[in-house]
Write a protein that holds these residues in place. Sequence first.
Motif, PDB file in Angstrom:
ATOM      1  N   GLY A  79       8.533  41.978 -17.490  1.00 26.14           N
ATOM      2  CA  GLY A  79       9.662  42.669 -18.100  1.00 26.14           C
ATOM      3  C   GLY A  79       9.883  42.134 -19.501  1.00 26.14           C
ATOM      4  O   GLY A  79       9.631  40.952 -19.773  1.00 26.14           O
ATOM      5  N   GLY A  80      10.346  42.998 -20.396  1.00 22.98           N
ATOM      6  CA  GLY A  80      10.561  42.534 -21.757  1.00 22.98           C
ATOM      7  C   GLY A  80      11.624  43.326 -22.473  1.00 22.98           C
ATOM      8  O   GLY A  80      11.855  44.502 -22.185  1.00 22.98           O
ATOM      9  N   ALA A  81      12.291  42.676 -23.428  1.00 22.42           N
ATOM     10  CA  ALA A  81      13.315  43.331 -24.235  1.00 22.42           C
ATOM     11  C   ALA A  81      13.160  42.932 -25.690  1.00 22.42           C
ATOM     12  O   ALA A  81      12.984  41.753 -26.011  1.00 22.42           O
ATOM     13  CB  ALA A  81      14.707  42.962 -23.740  1.00 22.42           C
ATOM     14  N   ILE A  82      13.206  43.937 -26.561  1.00 29.10           N
ATOM     15  CA  ILE A  82      13.224  43.742 -28.010  1.00 29.10           C
ATOM     16  C   ILE A  82      14.586  44.179 -28.499  1.00 29.10           C
ATOM     17  O   ILE A  82      15.033  45.293 -28.207  1.00 29.10           O
ATOM     18  CB  ILE A  82      12.136  44.584 -28.702  1.00 29.10           C
TER      19      ILE A  82
ATOM     20  N   ALA B 167       1.469  50.297 -13.486  1.00 26.24           N
ATOM     21  CA  ALA B 167       2.514  51.133 -14.068  1.00 26.24           C
ATOM     22  C   ALA B 167       3.045  50.462 -15.324  1.00 26.24           C
ATOM     23  O   ALA B 167       3.170  49.233 -15.388  1.00 26.24           O
ATOM     24  CB  ALA B 167       3.647  51.361 -13.078  1.00 26.24           C
ATOM     25  N   GLN B 168       3.369  51.292 -16.301  1.00 23.04           N
ATOM     26  CA  GLN B 168       3.789  50.800 -17.610  1.00 23.04           C
ATOM     27  C   GLN B 168       4.903  51.720 -18.122  1.00 23.04           C
ATOM     28  O   GLN B 168       4.731  52.930 -18.175  1.00 23.04           O
ATOM     29  CB  GLN B 168       2.564  50.850 -18.524  1.00 23.04           C
TER      30      GLN B 168
ATOM     31  N   GLN C 239       4.783  46.815 -15.741  1.00 24.39           N
ATOM     32  CA  GLN C 239       5.314  46.433 -17.041  1.00 24.39           C
ATOM     33  C   GLN C 239       6.507  47.321 -17.376  1.00 24.39           C
ATOM     34  O   GLN C 239       6.402  48.544 -17.361  1.00 24.39           O
ATOM     35  CB  GLN C 239       4.258  46.604 -18.134  1.00 24.39           C
ATOM     36  N   THR C 240       7.641  46.685 -17.686  1.00 27.84           N
ATOM     37  CA  THR C 240       8.851  47.411 -18.051  1.00 27.84           C
ATOM     38  C   THR C 240       9.389  46.805 -19.334  1.00 27.84           C
ATOM     39  O   THR C 240       9.859  45.658 -19.342  1.00 27.84           O
ATOM     40  CB  THR C 240       9.918  47.315 -16.944  1.00 27.84           C
TER      41      THR C 240
END
Length: 275
Positions: free
Chosen positions: A122-125, A180-181, A150-151
């Motif tokens: 998981g990731g956040a920008i 899944a992406q 991947q989220t």
Amino acid sequence: MTALPTRRDEAWRYADLARLAPLWPARDPVRRRLEGADLSLDERIDGDGWHDAEIDVAVSEGGRLIGTIEQVAGADATVTVLYRITLAAHARATLTLLSHGAAYGRLALDISLAEGAVLDLGGAIVGGGSQTLEIITTVRHIGPGATSRQTIRAVAAGRAVASYLGQVAVSREGQQTDAAQSFKALLLDRGATANAKPELEIFADDVKCAHGASVGELDAQALFYMASRGIAPADAEALLARAFVDDALAALPEGPAREALGAQLQALVARRGEG
């Protein structure tokens, strides 16, 4: 790599090359290696200057990797960090990426999954002003029966540029892959930009792979509903922005990292329209 990348290199097509140009001739990245069956990768990239590193992580058969990579470098810093991660057979990795620091911040991951390995990423920008922030992932399914999720979520304001380049590469040996992406971006100002380049490269014939990307604005109907319930506009916008990134942060525990991200979102909302 010794020569400065160019726009012809797909992995660098949205990079801030003008910022890298005066730095790159002196490139000598810091190199580290971690290996074992029970690993923790808790990284906090902060401070000023150029943070340039290559980290190799090898998780042994049946092992586990858990970690958070938080990019919160100084406002004038440059970050170019690459993580090369190898998951042996039936290993599992749960990783969270946070990027909301630096004038130019690039977090790149190259992850290989052997038979039966599992990746949850998981990731956040979160960027504002004139920041350029990137998450680049290459997930290689090199053995059968591996799973990857991947989220990635991005919130950009001002003139910020938020980019996600993600490739899922399935080799001929990667039969029964399940990958899944998902990438979604929220633009708070008209001057902000989001770039998405999801990519599947599949050489096996028994796989389940999916990807998707979308870019949008704050939901006007949701804002109206919250206003009708007495919630101030700035508070409503901040709540929606936090909810937007939250599904990418399922593995991130309550604590300083989550609080810092929330504070950054609140600040971006407060400065909406300032350019």
